[in-house]
Enzyme design. Sequence first.
Site, short mmCIF file in Angstrom:
data_model
loop_
_atom_site.label_atom_id
_atom_site.label_comp_id
_atom_site.label_asym_id
_atom_site.label_seq_id
_atom_site.Cartn_x
_atom_site.Cartn_y
_atom_site.Cartn_z
N THR A 197 -36.46 -8.78 11.81
CA THR A 197 -37.44 -7.76 11.41
C THR A 197 -36.84 -6.88 10.33
O THR A 197 -35.78 -6.27 10.52
CB THR A 197 -37.88 -6.93 12.63
OG1 THR A 197 -38.49 -7.83 13.55
CG2 THR A 197 -38.85 -5.83 12.23
N HIS B 133 -45.91 -4.27 10.54
CA HIS B 133 -45.51 -3.87 11.89
C HIS B 133 -46.72 -3.34 12.68
O HIS B 133 -46.60 -2.42 13.49
CB HIS B 133 -44.40 -2.81 11.84
CG HIS B 133 -43.37 -2.95 12.92
ND1 HIS B 133 -42.14 -3.52 12.72
CD2 HIS B 133 -43.40 -2.59 14.23
CE1 HIS B 133 -41.44 -3.49 13.85
NE2 HIS B 133 -42.18 -2.94 14.79
N LYS C 134 -39.52 -11.06 9.00
CA LYS C 134 -40.76 -10.40 9.41
C LYS C 134 -40.87 -9.01 8.78
O LYS C 134 -39.89 -8.25 8.79
CB LYS C 134 -40.75 -10.26 10.94
CG LYS C 134 -41.89 -9.47 11.54
CD LYS C 134 -41.83 -9.56 13.06
CE LYS C 134 -43.02 -8.88 13.70
NZ LYS C 134 -42.91 -7.42 13.70
N TYR D 35 -33.42 -7.13 15.86
CA TYR D 35 -33.23 -5.87 15.16
C TYR D 35 -31.74 -5.77 14.87
O TYR D 35 -30.92 -6.05 15.76
CB TYR D 35 -33.65 -4.68 16.03
CG TYR D 35 -35.13 -4.39 16.04
CD1 TYR D 35 -35.86 -4.31 14.85
CD2 TYR D 35 -35.80 -4.17 17.23
CE1 TYR D 35 -37.21 -4.01 14.87
CE2 TYR D 35 -37.16 -3.87 17.25
CZ TYR D 35 -37.85 -3.80 16.05
OH TYR D 35 -39.18 -3.51 16.07
N SER E 272 -38.70 -9.88 21.86
CA SER E 272 -38.15 -8.76 21.09
C SER E 272 -36.74 -8.41 21.54
O SER E 272 -36.41 -8.53 22.73
CB SER E 272 -39.05 -7.53 21.28
OG SER E 272 -38.39 -6.36 20.84
C1 LIG Z 1 -46.33 -2.20 21.44
C2 LIG Z 1 -45.73 -2.88 20.27
C3 LIG Z 1 -44.36 -3.07 20.22
C4 LIG Z 1 -43.80 -3.73 19.13
N1 LIG Z 1 -42.45 -3.98 19.14
C5 LIG Z 1 -41.91 -4.74 18.15
C6 LIG Z 1 -40.56 -5.16 18.22
O1 LIG Z 1 -39.85 -4.85 19.18
N2 LIG Z 1 -40.08 -5.90 17.20
C7 LIG Z 1 -40.85 -6.27 16.13
O2 LIG Z 1 -40.37 -6.95 15.22
N3 LIG Z 1 -42.15 -5.91 16.07
C8 LIG Z 1 -42.69 -5.18 17.05
N4 LIG Z 1 -44.02 -4.85 17.01
C9 LIG Z 1 -44.85 -5.35 15.90
C10 LIG Z 1 -45.45 -6.72 16.26
O3 LIG Z 1 -44.46 -7.71 16.27
C11 LIG Z 1 -46.51 -7.14 15.25
O4 LIG Z 1 -45.99 -7.00 13.95
C12 LIG Z 1 -47.80 -6.34 15.38
O5 LIG Z 1 -48.07 -6.03 16.73
C13 LIG Z 1 -48.96 -7.14 14.80
O6 LIG Z 1 -50.13 -6.41 14.84
P1 LIG Z 1 -51.24 -6.55 16.00
O7 LIG Z 1 -50.71 -5.80 17.17
O8 LIG Z 1 -52.42 -5.91 15.36
O9 LIG Z 1 -51.45 -8.02 16.29
C14 LIG Z 1 -44.61 -4.18 18.07
C15 LIG Z 1 -45.99 -3.97 18.13
C16 LIG Z 1 -46.55 -3.34 19.21
C17 LIG Z 1 -48.03 -3.17 19.27
#
Ligand SMILES: Cc1cc2nc3c(=O)[nH]c(=O)nc-3n(C[C@H](O)[C@H](O)[C@H](O)COP(=O)(O)O)c2cc1C
Length: 383
Positions: A156, A276, A252, A130, A107
Amino acid sequence: MSKPLTIADLKTMARRRVPKMFFDYADSGAWTESTYRANEDDFSRIKLRQRVLVDMTDRSLATTMIGHDVSMPVALAPTGLTGMQHADGEMLAAKAAEEAGVPFTLSTMSICSIEDVRSVTSKPFWFQLYVMKDRGFVERLIGRARAAGCSALVVTADLQILGQRHKDLRNGLSAPPKWTLNSAMQLATKPFWCLDMLRTSRRGFGNIVGHASNVSDLSSLSAWTAEQFDPRLSWDDIRWIKDLWGGKLIIKGILDEDDARAAADTGADAIIVSNHGGRQLDGALSSISMLPKIVAAVGDRLEVHLDGGVRSGQDVLKAVALGARGTFIGRPFLYGLGALGKPGVTAALEIIRKEMDITMALCGKRDIQDIDAGVIAENPFHA
Ligand SMILES: Cc1cc2nc3c(=O)[nH]c(=O)nc-3n(C[C@H](O)[C@H](O)[C@H](O)COP(=O)(O)O)c2cc1C
């Protein structure tokens, strides 16, 4: 607890080891968390077709995602503050992914920097972008990802502004934690986490500190996001990023057929059907429920991947059966990391791998590349 057998076991272990503000940061969705719950629940509404007395020897889960060989159709999703689930978390998770033969996505909002992760891996990883208002910073970030040999850029699209997660506000989430009575109490009960964290110097946003100018309040993720992320981001910017990057591009955060068509028009290599993880628009549909429609709309033009709610190998198999070329997991690997560090990420991946393998066999199939809608008995989510 003895050996973890499920992702839920790893979650229980992580809850014990990780300070509340960071455990909750992973285990939360926006507002009422209805979309967060729907992502998981909707997988269970899809039923598999049991087949018997077919040769089940020599099974293979190996396939490709955007042309890259993967040992199974699972990648680690980009997650911010991963180095707060466990000290040096991104470096540990990237190594575990490399050993398991699956992609790791770093990330923008990571604790360990692009260069830190590069220093401990020998195969290319993917980088999630981002887009900030400061386009000079974006250009430098893309340049650093290229210099580190990253083999895909994941842009994203669903976080131009930040959805509200109540738990983060109540817990006073920040990285590193600010010294308040509330945070001191959260840390005091997690001595092993604290000891590990004292041994590392990586406690801030590694990709940002020292690289972005005019950053006023970096420890507060929400304040920084509100200040720096570009709310004007548009499809034209995606074309600019694609040209600048020049490599494999994944968009994404697509949950709508029209947006999927627009993404295909940009010439991207793949999209990730995603909300997300239920952290942005609460009340949006689950990822898996939208997958068949999006595959029908653009599946012949680019690869369709999915994330959100994958908690088992069965979920991966269902997504593949409904047309996903690959899946991403967020929380499952974060729980593994928080619970046990690198071996926990390995455990999460191996739990999912084993479940997928056994499920595939009991559906009468030997090769993940032969999985299609024929393994599904009931599916409420049609194109
Ligand atoms: C703690 C956390 C932080 C996240 N940070 C980002 C991020 O920095 N960038 C991003 O594109 N998605 C981020 N996401 C979304 C994840 O990439 C992903 O879309 C999501 O976790 C998928 O769902 P799941 O946790 O049920 O597998 C984050 C998700 C979580 C749980």
